[in-house]
Design a protein around this motif. Structure first.
Motif, short mmCIF file in Angstrom:
data_model
loop_
_atom_site.label_atom_id
_atom_site.label_comp_id
_atom_site.label_asym_id
_atom_site.label_seq_id
_atom_site.Cartn_x
_atom_site.Cartn_y
_atom_site.Cartn_z
N TYR A 86 0.84 -1.20 0.00
CA TYR A 86 0.00 0.00 0.00
C TYR A 86 0.87 1.25 0.00
CZ TYR A 86 -3.13 3.64 1.55
OH TYR A 86 -3.84 4.81 1.65
N SER A 87 0.57 2.16 -0.89
CA SER A 87 1.27 3.45 -0.89
C SER A 87 0.30 4.54 -1.30
CB SER A 87 2.47 3.43 -1.84
OG SER A 87 2.04 3.30 -3.17
N SER A 88 0.59 5.73 -0.84
CA SER A 88 -0.26 6.88 -1.12
C SER A 88 0.61 8.12 -1.23
CB SER A 88 -1.28 7.05 0.00
OG SER A 88 -2.03 8.22 -0.19
N GLN A 89 0.21 9.04 -2.10
CA GLN A 89 0.93 10.31 -2.20
C GLN A 89 -0.05 11.42 -2.53
OE1 GLN A 89 3.89 10.03 -5.24
NE2 GLN A 89 2.46 10.08 -6.91
N SER A 90 0.37 12.62 -2.18
CA SER A 90 -0.43 13.80 -2.42
C SER A 90 0.49 14.93 -2.87
CB SER A 90 -1.18 14.21 -1.15
OG SER A 90 -1.84 15.43 -1.33
N ILE A 91 0.13 15.56 -3.98
CA ILE A 91 0.93 16.66 -4.52
C ILE A 91 0.05 17.91 -4.59
CG2 ILE A 91 2.21 17.53 -6.51
CD1 ILE A 91 2.85 14.62 -7.21
N SER A 92 0.57 19.00 -4.05
CA SER A 92 -0.12 20.29 -4.14
C SER A 92 0.86 21.31 -4.71
CB SER A 92 -0.59 20.75 -2.76
OG SER A 92 -1.55 19.85 -2.25
N LYS A 93 0.35 22.18 -5.59
CA LYS A 93 1.19 23.20 -6.22
C LYS A 93 0.43 24.52 -6.22
CE LYS A 93 3.43 19.98 -9.32
NZ LYS A 93 4.06 19.83 -10.62
N GLY A 94 1.17 25.61 -6.20
CA GLY A 94 0.54 26.92 -6.28
C GLY A 94 1.48 28.04 -5.90
N CYS A 95 0.90 29.22 -5.75
CA CYS A 95 1.64 30.44 -5.41
C CYS A 95 1.76 30.59 -3.90
CB CYS A 95 0.92 31.65 -5.97
SG CYS A 95 0.55 31.58 -7.72
N VAL A 96 2.92 31.04 -3.43
CA VAL A 96 3.12 31.30 -2.00
C VAL A 96 3.94 32.57 -1.83
CG1 VAL A 96 2.93 28.89 -1.25
CG2 VAL A 96 5.14 29.78 -1.92
N PRO A 97 3.69 33.32 -0.74
CA PRO A 97 4.46 34.55 -0.52
C PRO A 97 5.87 34.30 0.00
CG PRO A 97 2.78 34.30 1.16
CD PRO A 97 2.58 33.20 0.17
N ILE A 98 6.06 33.25 0.82
CA ILE A 98 7.38 32.90 1.34
C ILE A 98 7.63 31.43 1.03
CG2 ILE A 98 7.44 34.64 3.16
CD1 ILE A 98 6.65 32.41 5.12
N CYS A 99 8.88 31.04 0.99
CA CYS A 99 9.23 29.67 0.61
C CYS A 99 9.68 28.87 1.83
CB CYS A 99 10.34 29.69 -0.43
SG CYS A 99 10.86 28.03 -0.89
N PRO A 100 8.86 27.92 2.28
CA PRO A 100 9.27 27.06 3.39
C PRO A 100 9.97 25.81 2.88
CG PRO A 100 6.99 26.67 2.88
CD PRO A 100 7.48 27.71 1.91
N GLN A 101 11.01 25.97 2.07
CA GLN A 101 11.66 24.85 1.39
C GLN A 101 12.31 23.90 2.38
OE1 GLN A 101 13.39 25.95 -2.20
NE2 GLN A 101 14.75 24.21 -2.35
N GLY A 102 12.12 22.60 2.16
CA GLY A 102 12.73 21.58 2.99
C GLY A 102 12.11 20.24 2.72
N GLY A 103 12.61 19.23 3.40
CA GLY A 103 12.07 17.89 3.21
C GLY A 103 12.52 16.96 4.31
N ILE A 104 11.76 15.88 4.47
CA ILE A 104 12.09 14.84 5.44
C ILE A 104 11.67 13.50 4.85
CG2 ILE A 104 9.90 15.08 6.66
CD1 ILE A 104 11.46 14.39 9.24
N ASN A 105 12.49 12.49 5.09
CA ASN A 105 12.20 11.15 4.61
C ASN A 105 12.56 10.19 5.73
OD1 ASN A 105 12.05 8.68 3.35
ND2 ASN A 105 13.01 9.38 1.47
N VAL A 106 11.56 9.48 6.26
CA VAL A 106 11.80 8.55 7.36
C VAL A 106 11.58 7.11 6.93
CG1 VAL A 106 11.36 10.21 9.20
CG2 VAL A 106 9.45 8.94 8.22
N GLY A 107 11.71 6.82 5.66
CA GLY A 107 11.58 5.46 5.16
C GLY A 107 10.15 5.11 4.79
N LEU A 108 9.24 5.12 5.75
CA LEU A 108 7.84 4.79 5.47
C LEU A 108 7.06 5.99 4.98
CD1 LEU A 108 7.03 2.55 8.56
CD2 LEU A 108 7.65 1.83 6.26
#
Length: 127
Positions: free
Chosen positions: A60-82
């Motif tokens: 089982y896997s699931s993903q969600s992608i959202s795109k759009g305009c933002v005033p500030i960029c909270p760029q970053g990421g985390i990957n914990v395996g699952l």
């Protein structure tokens, strides 16, 4: 001649940009194919953002992608395996076309780490 050129130059410099930033837009799409709408950003929006959230266990896997305009960029990421989450930003015309690349790169790093651990487990101090 010089006066009319100066007036024309002043008029051009004082005119606000007619078309601001334009980004790809979607909200909670299953994949990038669900993100083919444009969004005209407001004057306060400086970035196009792509937010990716994914999780998987077993078959089982699931993903969600959202795109759009933002005033500030909270760029970053985390990957914990699952599960993984990532936000990437850019600031040019329709620049957020691809998914969050940092998550895909983290999968490769995670796979190399697991392979290294497996090799150490199998061969131990003999390496």
């Amino acid at each position: 001649m010089k006066a009319s050129f100066a007036i024309l130059l002043a008029a051009c410099l004082s005119v606000e940009q007619a078309l601001g930033l334009v980004c790809w837009y979607c909200d909670g799409a299953d994949n990038n194919w669900g993100c083919w709408r444009w969004q005209f950003c407001s004057n306060s929006d400086n970035y196009c953002a792509t937010t990716y959230i994914g999780a998987g266990i077993g078959g089982y896997s699931s993903q969600s992608i959202s795109k759009g305009c933002v005033p500030i960029c909270p760029q970053g990421g985390i990957n914990v395996g699952l599960a993984a989450a990532s936000v990437s930003c850019c600031s040019s015309f329709l620049c957020n076309i691809s998914g969050a690349t940092s998550v895909r790169i983290n999968h490769a790093v995670l796979a190399i780490g697991i392979l290294g651990s497996l090799l150490y487990f199998l061969f131990g101090p003999r390496l």
